[in-house]
Design a protein around this motif. Structure first.
Motif, short mmCIF file in Angstrom:
data_model
loop_
_atom_site.label_atom_id
_atom_site.label_comp_id
_atom_site.label_asym_id
_atom_site.label_seq_id
_atom_site.Cartn_x
_atom_site.Cartn_y
_atom_site.Cartn_z
N LEU A 28 5.21 -3.32 -7.05
CA LEU A 28 3.89 -2.96 -6.53
C LEU A 28 3.60 -1.47 -6.79
N ASP A 29 2.38 -1.19 -7.16
CA ASP A 29 1.95 0.21 -7.31
C ASP A 29 1.69 0.74 -5.89
N SER A 30 2.80 1.12 -5.26
CA SER A 30 2.76 1.49 -3.84
C SER A 30 2.02 2.81 -3.64
N ILE A 31 1.24 2.87 -2.57
CA ILE A 31 0.46 4.09 -2.29
C ILE A 31 1.41 5.24 -1.93
N THR A 32 2.43 4.95 -1.13
CA THR A 32 3.34 6.05 -0.74
C THR A 32 4.17 6.50 -1.94
N ARG A 33 4.49 5.60 -2.86
CA ARG A 33 5.20 5.98 -4.10
C ARG A 33 4.31 6.91 -4.93
N LYS A 34 3.02 6.54 -4.98
CA LYS A 34 2.04 7.38 -5.70
C LYS A 34 2.01 8.79 -5.10
N PHE A 40 -4.96 6.85 7.04
CA PHE A 40 -4.37 7.67 5.96
C PHE A 40 -4.51 6.98 4.60
N ALA A 41 -4.94 7.76 3.63
CA ALA A 41 -5.03 7.33 2.22
C ALA A 41 -6.02 6.19 2.02
N ILE A 42 -7.06 6.19 2.82
CA ILE A 42 -7.99 5.05 2.77
C ILE A 42 -8.57 4.84 1.37
N ASP A 43 -8.90 5.93 0.67
CA ASP A 43 -9.53 5.74 -0.64
C ASP A 43 -8.58 5.07 -1.63
N LEU A 44 -7.31 5.47 -1.57
CA LEU A 44 -6.34 4.84 -2.47
C LEU A 44 -6.15 3.36 -2.11
N HIS A 45 -6.18 3.07 -0.81
CA HIS A 45 -6.05 1.66 -0.41
C HIS A 45 -7.26 0.85 -0.87
N ILE A 46 -8.44 1.44 -0.74
CA ILE A 46 -9.64 0.70 -1.17
C ILE A 46 -9.61 0.49 -2.69
N GLU A 47 -9.17 1.52 -3.40
CA GLU A 47 -9.06 1.39 -4.87
C GLU A 47 -8.10 0.27 -5.25
N ARG A 48 -6.94 0.23 -4.54
CA ARG A 48 -5.97 -0.83 -4.88
C ARG A 48 -6.50 -2.21 -4.49
N LEU A 49 -7.24 -2.25 -3.35
CA LEU A 49 -7.83 -3.53 -2.94
C LEU A 49 -8.79 -4.03 -4.03
N ALA A 50 -9.60 -3.11 -4.56
CA ALA A 50 -10.57 -3.49 -5.59
C ALA A 50 -9.84 -3.97 -6.85
N ARG A 51 -8.73 -3.29 -7.18
CA ARG A 51 -7.94 -3.71 -8.36
C ARG A 51 -7.35 -5.10 -8.12
N ALA A 75 22.10 9.74 -2.24
CA ALA A 75 21.42 9.19 -1.04
C ALA A 75 20.30 8.28 -1.50
N CYS A 76 19.77 7.51 -0.59
CA CYS A 76 18.62 6.67 -0.94
C CYS A 76 17.79 6.40 0.31
N PHE A 77 16.58 5.91 0.08
CA PHE A 77 15.63 5.76 1.18
C PHE A 77 14.64 4.65 0.87
N VAL A 78 13.98 4.17 1.92
CA VAL A 78 12.89 3.21 1.73
C VAL A 78 11.57 3.91 2.09
N LEU A 79 10.53 3.44 1.46
CA LEU A 79 9.24 4.14 1.56
C LEU A 79 8.11 3.11 1.59
#
Ligand SMILES: Cc1ncc(COP(=O)(O)O)c(C=O)c1O
Length: 272
Positions: free
Chosen positions: A194-200, A41-52, A228-232
């Motif tokens: 962190l610029d989290s992928i799930t936050r994005k 899931f979200a591989i392209d965003l993960h690769i983009e963040r890895l490159a950054r 309420a609150c949650f973790v992501l």
């Protein structure tokens, strides 16, 4: 399944020398990608963040297409779990790329959090462009994990990191979100989180799926005002928090709604 620089090796050979800079300086970057029925899931965003991350810590000449292929290759072999990719600085000031399968981990379905000051966390009003290494997903996680352990020792599931002004930042391994008057909030990136992928994704859902998602700041002293609150995170697509310090919270329909939207998003992306 274990790959070093795209070459498959046995588990016994999936090792690095202690002299590796990744070991004794935490000089490396990483990504963790969740597998859903063989789909990363979200591989392209993960690769983009890895490159950054790589560019922020001066790793050069990395073939990201190849890393992506390796991740897909590993993911395709599994129903569930994670693919982890680490790039670590080797002794010769070069780097090595490690890619491996991590089986599913058990995650608490209800979180209790203890606020803790993270002195080493930036937590300021940083300019994201000029602060060159802000938001790097670095392997230097010792401090984060020490906060998790301290919270566990006091009987909490995990820590909730705050800056010196007691503004909530993030968890040691997750993004924090809160709900008030049917609006969803996450801390802003200028805090140095962190610029989290799930936050994005959550912010994108705010635009596309009729949820109201806003960036804001909240202090410890405001925590008794929220509904309420949650973790992501990649591993936790919105898990309710039932307690922060002594303040108790109930579950909220919007947390279930966030989980449903993630499930739907994964289904859509897999079939496209
Ligand atoms: C410090 C920190 N913040 C937030 C997150 C959530 O990031 P993501 O949504 O990319 O998994 C993580 C995940 O590991 C993390 O380590």
């Amino acid at each position: 399944m274990y790959l070093i620089n795209s070459v498959q090796v046995e588990k016994k050979d999936f090792i690095i020398p202690v002299e590796n800079m990744g070991v004794w300086r935490g000089d490396g970057v990483f990504e963790a990608i969740k597998i859903h029925d063989g789909y990363p899931f979200a591989i392209d965003l993960h690769i983009e963040r890895l490159a950054r991350s790589c560019s922020k810590v001066f790793f050069e000449n990395i073939d990201y297409e190849k890393i992506k292929d390796d991740i897909i290759f590993i993911a395709n072999e599994h129903e569930d779990g994670y693919v982890r990719t680490l790039i670590l600085r080797s002794e010769q000031n070069s780097h090595d790329i490690f890619c491996f399968y991590q089986p599913p981990i058990s995650i608490s379905q209800e979180f209790s959090l203890q606020t803790q000051k993270a002195f080493w966390q930036s937590g300021g009003d940083y300019d994201l462009e000029s602060t060159f290494n802000i938001g790097t997903k670095s392997t230097s996680y010792g401090m984060n994990i020490s906060h998790t352990r301290a919270a566990e020792q006091d009987g909490f599931t995990d820590a909730l990191l705050v800056n010196k002004d007691e503004i909530i930042l993030e968890g040691p391994t997750f993004t924090f979100g809160w709900i008030n008057n049917n609006k969803i909030y996450v801390p802003d990136l200028k805090l140095g989180i962190l610029d989290s992928i799930t936050r994005k994704y959550l912010i994108k859902f705010g635009v596309e799926k009729k949820l109201t998602v806003l960036e804001d700041r909240i202090k410890i002293s405001d925590l008794d005002e929220i509904d309420a609150c949650f973790v992501l995170s990649t591993a936790k697509h919105a898990v309710p928090v039932f307690k922060i310090n002594e303040i108790e919270y109930s579950d909220h329909d919007l947390i279930t709604e966030i989980q449903n939207v993630f499930t739907e998003q994964i289904r859509t992306e897999r079939t496209n």
